[in-house]
Scaffold this active site. Structure first.
Site, PDB file in Angstrom:
ATOM      1  CG  ASP A   1      -5.012   2.450   0.294  1.00  0.00           C
ATOM      2  OD1 ASP A   1      -6.017   1.730   0.153  1.00  0.00           O
ATOM      3  OD2 ASP A   1      -3.933   2.036   0.775  1.00  0.00           O
TER       4      ASP A   1
ATOM      5  CG  HIS B   1      -8.918   0.180  -1.430  1.00  0.00           C
ATOM      6  ND1 HIS B   1      -8.449   0.008  -0.138  1.00  0.00           N
ATOM      7  CD2 HIS B   1     -10.281   0.116  -1.340  1.00  0.00           C
ATOM      8  CE1 HIS B   1      -9.470  -0.154   0.679  1.00  0.00           C
ATOM      9  NE2 HIS B   1     -10.596  -0.087  -0.018  1.00  0.00           N
TER      10      HIS B   1
ATOM     11  CG  HIS C   1      -3.589  -1.497  -2.011  1.00  0.00           C
ATOM     12  ND1 HIS C   1      -4.669  -2.253  -2.436  1.00  0.00           N
ATOM     13  CD2 HIS C   1      -4.065  -0.713  -0.996  1.00  0.00           C
ATOM     14  CE1 HIS C   1      -5.732  -1.950  -1.703  1.00  0.00           C
ATOM     15  NE2 HIS C   1      -5.396  -1.008  -0.825  1.00  0.00           N
TER      16      HIS C   1
ATOM     17  CG  MET D   1     -11.191   3.228   1.090  1.00  0.00           C
ATOM     18  SD  MET D   1      -9.730   3.126   2.125  1.00  0.00           S
ATOM     19  CE  MET D   1      -8.471   3.361   0.881  1.00  0.00           C
TER      20      MET D   1
ATOM     21  CG  MET E   1     -11.903  -2.788   3.971  1.00  0.00           C
ATOM     22  SD  MET E   1     -10.317  -2.381   3.201  1.00  0.00           S
ATOM     23  CE  MET E   1      -9.458  -1.548   4.537  1.00  0.00           C
TER      24      MET E   1
ATOM     25  CG  ASP F   1      -6.250  -2.812   2.513  1.00  0.00           C
ATOM     26  OD1 ASP F   1      -5.230  -2.539   3.174  1.00  0.00           O
ATOM     27  OD2 ASP F   1      -6.843  -1.961   1.792  1.00  0.00           O
TER      28      ASP F   1
ATOM     29  CG  MET G   1      -8.308   7.189   1.749  1.00  0.00           C
ATOM     30  SD  MET G   1      -7.469   7.255   3.351  1.00  0.00           S
ATOM     31  CE  MET G   1      -6.868   5.581   3.462  1.00  0.00           C
TER      32      MET G   1
ATOM     33  CB  SER H   1      -0.922   0.007   1.217  1.00  0.00           C
ATOM     34  OG  SER H   1      -1.479   1.296   1.350  1.00  0.00           O
TER      35      SER H   1
HETATM   36  C1  DX5 Z   1      -6.652   1.511   4.994  1.00  0.00           C
HETATM   37  C2  DX5 Z   1      -6.102   1.256   3.618  1.00  0.00           C
HETATM   38  C3  DX5 Z   1      -4.971   0.310   3.632  1.00  0.00           C
HETATM   39  C4  DX5 Z   1      -3.790   0.756   4.449  1.00  0.00           C
HETATM   40  C5  DX5 Z   1      -3.138  -0.473   4.999  1.00  0.00           C
HETATM   41  O1  DX5 Z   1      -7.796   2.248   4.907  1.00  0.00           O
HETATM   42  O2  DX5 Z   1      -7.093   0.752   2.757  1.00  0.00           O
HETATM   43  O3  DX5 Z   1      -4.576  -0.086   2.326  1.00  0.00           O
HETATM   44  O4  DX5 Z   1      -2.848   1.507   3.749  1.00  0.00           O
HETATM   45  O5  DX5 Z   1      -2.109  -0.092   5.826  1.00  0.00           O
HETATM   46  P1  DX5 Z   1      -1.456  -1.066   6.891  1.00  0.00           P
HETATM   47  O6  DX5 Z   1      -0.892  -2.220   6.124  1.00  0.00           O
HETATM   48  O7  DX5 Z   1      -0.428  -0.205   7.515  1.00  0.00           O
HETATM   49  O8  DX5 Z   1      -2.542  -1.486   7.828  1.00  0.00           O
HETATM   50 ZN    ZN Z   2      -6.415  -0.198   0.825  1.00  0.00          ZN
END
Ligand code: DX5
Ligand code: ZN
Length: 214
Positions: A35, A66, A33, A68, A137, A175, A37, A8
């Protein structure tokens, strides 16, 4: 089962994203990956398509995006153009789920659906045969560095059974809080794609960290 690793980028050094992506590429991971947001679907804001577009050239394999965000459907064009290979969005979002799946596929991209910890597998199962990946998740989405929720494992098993029963090649991704110890639990319960942020990026030697996780 062949295990795929997807670091990630949220845990990477944001002032050196290109270099971080190249280092993970060299470490032999299958995916990166990404993320996204929006500060609305989750309480945090990360980055959007223009940012990851800049590092597309720095990673040779799969861009695993991903989302969010509350309204994924509005941004699919942008995310595809920026170089996504697979786009995973949340079944809890405000966009029409079927219309969003259709749009992602129409653009020639693979599609994944994700569930937050409080959402049962049954929310996704009706769409299963249309998907390339299911994301369970194992933390509340929004932040990296949280603790792994082992109580999500029954849900992982439920998806593994459903995927095997439907006979299609569908990846099962976990994840949140994945490290060298929790990865084993995830795989034993049927996951085959491991997202890891802080565990991988906090190590000096990415190649060794990836090998250890694998
Ligand atoms: C959380 C994200 C993850 C996050 C995971 O909302 O979707 O992808 O970066 O991070 P770690 O591996 O540090 O839990
Ligand atoms: Zn993620």
């Amino acid at each position: 089962m062949m295990i795929k690793i997807s670091p990630s980028i949220l845990a990477a050094d944001f002032s050196n994203l290109g270099q971080e992506a190249r280092a993970m590429d060299a470490a032999g991971v299958e995916m990166l990956h990404i993320d996204v947001m929006d500060g609305h679907f989750v309480p945090n804001i990360s980055f959007g398509a223009p940012v990851y577009k800049m590092i597309r050239k720095d990673f040779s394999r799969i861009f695993d995006v991903h989302l969010m965000i509350s309204e994924p459907l509005r941004y699919i064009d942008d995310f595809v153009k920026a170089g996504a290979d697979i786009i995973t969005f949340h079944v809890e979002c405000d966009s029409d789920v079927q219309a969003t799946i259709d749009k992602i596929k129409e653009k020639g991209c693979k599609v994944g659906l994700s569930v937050k910890p409080g959402t049962p597998a049954s929310a996704i199962l009706p769409y299963l045969e249309q998907l390339d990946m299911v994301l369970v998740m194992t933390v509340e989405p929004g932040f990296g560095g949280q603790s792994f929720m082992e109580d999500m494992m029954p849900k992982v098993r439920e998806f593994r059974q459903a995927i095997d029963a439907c006979g299609k090649e569908i990846d099962l991704q976990v994840d949140g809080g994945v490290n060298d110890k929790t990865a084993k639990i995830c795989v034993e319960n049927g996951a085959n794609v491991l997202v890891a942020g802080s565990y991988l990026f906090k190590q000096e030697d990415y190649k060794a960290a990836v090998a250890k996780l694998r």
